[in-house]
Design a protein around this motif. Structure first.
Motif, PDB file in Angstrom:
ATOM      1  N   GLY A 263       0.701  -1.245  -0.203  1.00 28.49           N
ATOM      2  CA  GLY A 263      -0.054  -0.079   0.123  1.00 28.49           C
ATOM      3  C   GLY A 263       0.830   1.416  -0.149  1.00 28.49           C
ATOM      4  O   GLY A 263       0.170   2.467   0.053  1.00 28.49           O
TER       5      GLY A 263
ATOM      6  N   GLY B  77       3.244   6.123  -0.736  1.00 27.86           N
ATOM      7  CA  GLY B  77       1.737   6.158  -0.464  1.00 27.86           C
ATOM      8  C   GLY B  77       1.352   7.803  -0.120  1.00 27.86           C
ATOM      9  O   GLY B  77       2.004   8.675  -0.355  1.00 27.86           O
TER      10      GLY B  77
ATOM     11  N   HIS C 141      -3.778   6.776   2.692  1.00 25.16           N
ATOM     12  CA  HIS C 141      -3.631   5.467   2.104  1.00 25.16           C
ATOM     13  C   HIS C 141      -2.344   4.993   1.866  1.00 25.16           C
ATOM     14  O   HIS C 141      -1.364   5.319   1.022  1.00 25.16           O
ATOM     15  CB  HIS C 141      -3.977   5.455   0.743  1.00 25.16           C
ATOM     16  CG  HIS C 141      -5.469   5.998   0.660  1.00 25.16           C
ATOM     17  ND1 HIS C 141      -6.569   5.148   0.821  1.00 25.16           N
ATOM     18  CD2 HIS C 141      -6.182   7.036   0.145  1.00 25.16           C
ATOM     19  CE1 HIS C 141      -7.685   5.593   0.873  1.00 25.16           C
ATOM     20  NE2 HIS C 141      -7.621   6.761   0.299  1.00 25.16           N
TER      21      HIS C 141
ATOM     22  N   THR D 212       0.490   1.623   3.900  1.00 26.93           N
ATOM     23  CA  THR D 212       0.582   0.415   4.766  1.00 26.93           C
ATOM     24  C   THR D 212       1.857   0.560   5.457  1.00 26.93           C
ATOM     25  O   THR D 212       2.146  -0.435   6.423  1.00 26.93           O
ATOM     26  CB  THR D 212       0.495  -0.966   3.933  1.00 26.93           C
ATOM     27  OG1 THR D 212       1.328  -0.862   2.758  1.00 26.93           O
ATOM     28  CG2 THR D 212      -0.969  -0.985   3.365  1.00 26.93           C
TER      29      THR D 212
END
Length: 340
Positions: free
Chosen positions: A98, A135, A139, A141
């Motif tokens: 992500g 990212g 949004h 990870t």
């Protein structure tokens, strides 16, 4: 065995409690240093093991500490330093899909903003790992953290998210509810023992009770005068909901000398209760706790107004002392111990 360095963040004022918890639960861990709201340590255990540190707000893998200048031209040096770090371990954690971001903070007289510092750090990562996906704030990870204090920078990888410090996503909270990590600090100050008969007389949404259930006990009970608070506490405590009842903390349905320990977040007179009524309320609460405590029993209490608590303790001839002062959303409450 490989030892890794970590940084745990904690509410300012609770550093000593986190260190004591770490030393008790992970005696093999090596304390490296502390700063306001931060504890640095080294450990050979898998990082997931340290999720048992319930006083910590977040856990980070420490990547490096380095010097950084205060001028905008020094951001090039910051970018170069970040690009020199070996971040390949992050790939093995499987959270690159992500994208990554860098969140930065700064204190000092720098001529650049925290956003410019974060941008320089992300350019450094991109130089070293051009195939990694960048990212966005909503949004991503993988989250790196860059703390700049004066001319020192600390670079780390965040290992936990908000579900760690809030104990999941489905908890409900009443007004003025304690953060679970603070509730745990209060519980830890009570030195949990398997023989404890433990009471929270003003339990709100049950956060302190939930933290006490993390350790062996003989009996746990809590209550609140608010029917809404009792309802929320029962939802949060799930299968242990039966320990909560609606009551008046000034007139507990408990025998004299019944309890070993009280732990409570007292009303501050801001969101709950009126400040002009706190003196009388504290006197009645302390009188009732003194009655219900066994000889030698203790109460661990959080309040912003220690003078009223000391006065109430004097009236009840129970010993009161301040354990530590906290920094909480612009307030300066303290943790106190009463001992019968």
């Amino acid at each position: 065995m490989m030892n890794y360095k970590y940084m745990a963040t904690v509410l300012p004022g609770l550093e000593a409690i986190l260190i004591d918890e770490m030393n008790t639960k992970f005696p093999e861990a090596l304390l490296k240093s502390t700063a306001r709201g931060k504890v640095f340590f080294q450990s050979g255990l898998p990082w997931e093991s340290h999720l048992n540190l319930r006083t910590a707000d977040n856990l980070y893998r420490l990547i490096g500490r380095f010097s950084v200048g205060p001028q905008k031209c020094h951001l090039q040096r910051l970018e170069k330093q970040i690009s020199a770090f070996d971040l390949s371990f992050a790939e093995s954690m499987g959270c690159l899909e992500g994208g990554y971001v860098v969140n930065a903070s700064r204190t000092g007289k720098q001529t650049y903003s925290r956003f410019e510092a974060a941008e320089a750090a992300m350019r450094g990562i991109a130089r070293r790992y051009p195939r990694w996906t960048r990212g966005t704030a909503p949004h991503h990870t993988m989250e790196f953290r860059l703390d700049i204090h004066g001319e020192e920078a600390i670079f780390s990888l965040r290992l936990t998210d908000s579900t760690f410090r809030y104990r999941g996503k489905n908890r409900v909270f009443t007004s003025a509810a304690l953060r679970p990590t603070i509730a745990h600090a209060l519980v830890w100050c009570s030195s949990p023992e398997v023989t404890d008969i433990f009471i929270d007389p003003c339990c709100g949404s049950g956060t302190i009770l939930n933290e006490r259930f993390a350790y062996p006990y003989t009996e746990i009970r809590g209550g609140d005068h608010s029917s809404e608070a009792v309802q929320y506490a029962r939802i949060n405590l799930k299968e242990t909901h039966q320990v909560v009842q609606r009551w008046d903390a000034r007139h507990l349905p408990l025998e004299s000398g019944y309890a070993d320990k009280f732990v409570c977040n007292l009303p501050f007179g801001r969101q709950i209760g009126a400040r002009v009524e706190l003196g009388a309320l504290y006197s009645e609460l302390v009188q009732e706790m003194t009655r219900v405590l066994k000889p030698g029993g203790i109460a661990i209490l959080l309040t912003e107004d220690g003078s009223l608590l000391f006065r109430a303790a004097d009236q009840c001839s129970i010993h009161c002392r301040e354990l530590m002062r906290l920094s909480l959303k612009g307030l300066q409450p303290a943790i106190y111990q009463l001992q019968k």
